[in-house]
Structure formats: structure tokens, C-alpha cells
Design an enzyme around this catalytic site. Structure first.
Site, PDB file in Angstrom:
ATOM      1  CG  ASP A  35      48.154  21.295  31.167  1.00 38.48           C
ATOM      2  OD1 ASP A  35      49.119  22.074  31.340  1.00 38.48           O
ATOM      3  OD2 ASP A  35      48.021  20.246  31.826  1.00 38.48           O
ATOM      4  CD  GLN A  97      36.851  38.985  51.125  1.00 38.03           C
ATOM      5  OE1 GLN A  97      36.617  39.851  50.288  1.00 38.03           O
ATOM      6  NE2 GLN A  97      35.960  38.617  52.019  1.00 38.03           N
ATOM      7  CE  LYS A 190      37.297  53.225  50.275  1.00 36.76           C
ATOM      8  NZ  LYS A 190      38.533  52.869  49.576  1.00 36.76           N
ATOM      9  NE  ARG A 192      36.000  49.653  47.793  1.00 37.72           N
ATOM     10  CZ  ARG A 192      36.516  50.008  46.621  1.00 37.72           C
ATOM     11  NH1 ARG A 192      35.848  49.785  45.514  1.00 37.72           N
ATOM     12  NH2 ARG A 192      37.698  50.582  46.571  1.00 37.72           N
ATOM     13  CG  ASP A 217      44.833  54.193  49.703  1.00 38.01           C
ATOM     14  OD1 ASP A 217      44.907  53.492  50.726  1.00 38.01           O
ATOM     15  OD2 ASP A 217      43.828  54.189  48.964  1.00 38.01           O
TER      16      ASP A 217
HETATM   17  C1  R5P Z   1      40.943  50.136  50.291  1.00 38.97           C
HETATM   18  O1  R5P Z   1      40.697  49.995  51.479  1.00 38.97           O
HETATM   19  C2  R5P Z   1      42.331  50.248  49.752  1.00 38.97           C
HETATM   20  O2  R5P Z   1      43.209  50.763  50.693  1.00 38.97           O
HETATM   21  C3  R5P Z   1      42.373  51.098  48.483  1.00 38.97           C
HETATM   22  O3  R5P Z   1      41.984  52.420  48.789  1.00 38.97           O
HETATM   23  C4  R5P Z   1      41.418  50.550  47.449  1.00 38.97           C
HETATM   24  O4  R5P Z   1      41.543  49.182  47.368  1.00 38.97           O
HETATM   25  C5  R5P Z   1      41.686  51.162  46.114  1.00 38.97           C
HETATM   26  O5  R5P Z   1      40.803  50.604  45.169  1.00 38.97           O
HETATM   27  P1  R5P Z   1      40.232  51.493  43.993  1.00 38.97           P
HETATM   28  O6  R5P Z   1      41.402  52.161  43.343  1.00 38.97           O
HETATM   29  O7  R5P Z   1      39.554  50.496  43.074  1.00 38.97           O
HETATM   30  O8  R5P Z   1      39.258  52.448  44.587  1.00 38.97           O
END
Ligand code: R5P
Length: 299
Positions: A35, A97, A190, A192, A217
Site C-alpha cells: 500500500d 517555504q 530578482k 519571483r 547559489d
Molecule cells: C531561491 O531563493 C533559491 O535560492 C534558488 O535560487 C531557487 O530556488 C532556484 O529555483 P529555480 O532553479 O527553479 O529557479
């Protein structure tokens, strides 16, 4: 006695780690019931009882299953009766999150950390998206930065380097690398869209003409952030764009997106249960860095 127990996502790295720290690697039986429920059994209970246990797992892929699997392992260890549990999660799912962006949302990373807190004496993680969230862990918790380790792979290739954080949130990590190597650093602005996920960049005033830019990053997921920022930097005259990113999820055509954006090379850490073979990518093991931190802990 020090022993290492691993979740399914991280077995080969955990075995390597056990060798380096001279701990005993403990066999675990993993099963999935018809399951979909998970089952684990820690084998060799006598060697585990009363020991210091390093539980290694990574929470990607199968984020939800990996969380449950890790909790089941931790519960089994508690019942066996161990001395100290150090949980090593190089990648913690739900880390992005880290706040309520839109009313009605949870702070998912806090939920995940709270689940682990009950079972763990020390938590180690690697390039966590926002290390400040570890405050809620209320027990010893350490975020290990490996971005500097990754930068090492490009340090002899870059000319007139400039380190760039692709958003303000990534600046501390980028600054850490830049200071270590004596390179200048800046960040991009940036935005989003929290509903569609679409990324836009404010046109940057940065002077990148003729310079090799290294974007630092934490996560590459769809590659949208890196692709958009690279395109912008190259259009402003950057000579080459390199990327140093810790966790390479690379989903939904990310590799193709990165290739099209003109990125020269992407260096990732082996923090996930998946790696990809592609000429654009190279991987760096984090085992030695983890071992160095753990040796300090054992002193
Ligand atoms: C955002 O604040 C993170 O540090 C990454 O830059 C982000 O999550 C990358 O996601 P993606 O590759 O989908 O742009």
C-alpha cells in the site's frame, strides 16, 4: 563506539563517510509495503546499542518518503537505546517555504525541523536555504557551507572573476566564498511571482564587461533563476558565466534551460540521492567536509 546508519537515498556516500570517520556502517533493511507504507529495520542491534549514531539521509528525491523513512530510522534507534544521535541531512526538503509569503500558507521548514527535533541530539545540514530557521530547532544544529569547496573547482579557470548572488537572500553565502578567495562580490535583484513562479530580474547596474562571473547559489531546481541571471550577465558583456550551486535538483528541463542560457560550467555538490551525467556538470563529494566537522564534534 561510533556507527553510521543511512537512509536509502544516501547509502554510498554514508559508507564512504563511515570509512573516513572510522565508524561501523550498519546494515538496514528497507521495504515498501504493497500500500506504499515504508518499513525499516536496523540490523546488528548489539553493535548499535549504547553507541554514538550518525544517521545520514538526504531528503531528495522522494521528499515525503525520505522524511518518513528518516523518522522511522530515528524511532528504531531510540528503541534500541543509543548514546547520542547526530542526524546529517545534507539536503532538507521544504527549506524554501521558510516564511508565510501569501496569507494562509504554512512555514513548511519549521514543520519538518520540529518533527526531527524529538529524536536528535545534534543536527548537521549543508547550505540550508535560510540557516536562520535552525533557531527553532532549540538543540545544537549546524549548517555547513560547502560553496567554497565547490568554487575550488573553477578557481584556476576564471579570469578577472566576480562572484554574484542571484538574489539578495543568497548574498551571505556568496560573500563567504568571495572573502575566502579575495574576489569581489555583488548580487542581482530578482522578483519571483509567488503564484506563477515566474522570475524577472531588474536590469543590473553591475559592470561585468570582460569578466568571468561565478554565480553562487544553494539550489538549482528548474534552472530558471540561473538561466535568467546568466542571460542577463552575458548580455551585459560578461566573458563567461560559471555556476557553483550546492543542490542540483535539475527538474523539468533544467539542464536544457541552463545550456541554452550560455552557462559555461555548473559545479554541484553530491548532496542528493540523484546525480546526472552531462558535459555541463561536475560534482564534488562532501564526505571529507562532513567528516572534518564530525571529528570536531567527537573531540
Ligand atoms: C531561491 O531563493 C533559491 O535560492 C534558488 O535560487 C531557487 O530556488 C532556484 O529555483 P529555480 O532553479 O527553479 O529557479
Amino acid at each position: 563506539m561510533n556507527v553510521v546508519v543511512s537512509g536509502r537515498n544516501f547509502v554510498s556516500e554514508a559508507e564512504a563517510f563511515a570509512k573516513v570517520v572510522e565508524a561501523t556502517f550498519i546494515d538496514v533493511t528497507y521495504k515498501v509495503f504493497p500500500d506504499g507504507e515504508l518499513y525499516v529495520k536496523v540490523n546488528g542491534v548489539d553493535r548499535v546499542k549504547g553507541s554514538n549514531v550518525f544517521v545520514l539521509n538526504t531528503l531528495y528525491p522522494d521528499q515525503n518518503g525520505s522524511i518518513v523513512e528518516s523518522l522511522l530510522l530515528l524511532d528504531a534507534l531510540k528503541r534500541i537505546g543509543v548514546n547520542r544521535v547526530v542526524l546529517v541531512l545534507p539536503y532538507i526538503a521544504y527549506s524554501r517555504q521558510d516564511k508565510v509569503f501569501l496569507e494562509g500558507e504554512p512555514v513548511s521548514i519549521e514543520v519538518v525541523l520540529r518533527m526531527f527535533r524529538e529524536y536528535v541530539d545534534v543536527l548537521l545540514t549543508v547550505d540550508l536555504h535560510n540557516p536562520d530557521v535552525l533557531r527553532i530547532f532549540n538543540k545544537p544544529a549546524l549548517n555547513i557551507t560547502v560553496s567554497d569547496f565547490l568554487y575550488e573547482s573553477v578557481v584556476n579557470e576564471v579570469e578577472k572573476p566576480l562572484i554574484i548572488a542571484p538574489d539578495k537572500g543568497a548574498l551571505n553565502r556568496a560573500r563567504f566564498v568571495a572573502e575566502k578567495y579575495g574576489v569581489s562580490v555583488d548580487y542581482l535583484v530578482k522578483k519571483r511571482d509567488r503564484v506563477t513562479g515566474e522570475i524577472t530580474y531588474e536590469t543590473s547596474e553591475l559592470d561585468v564587461m570582460g569578466r568571468d562571473v561565478v554565480i553562487v547559489d544553494d539550489i538549482i531546481s528548474t534552472g530558471g533563476t540561473i538561466a535568467k541571471s546568466s542571460e542577463m550577465l552575458l548580455s551585459k558583456g560578461a566573458r563567461k558565466v560559471y555556476v557553483v550551486a550546492t543542490h542540483g535538483l535539475l527538474i523539468n528541463g533544467a539542464l536544457e534551460r541552463l545550456r541554452r542560457s550560455g552557462v559555461r560550467r555548473v559545479v554541484l555538490a553530491k548532496t542528493l540521492g540523484v546525480t546526472y551525467v552531462d558535459p555541463l556538470l561536475s560534482y564534488v563529494s562532501i564526505v571529507d567536509r562532513l567528516a572534518t566537522v564530525v571529528r570536531e564534534l567527537l573531540k
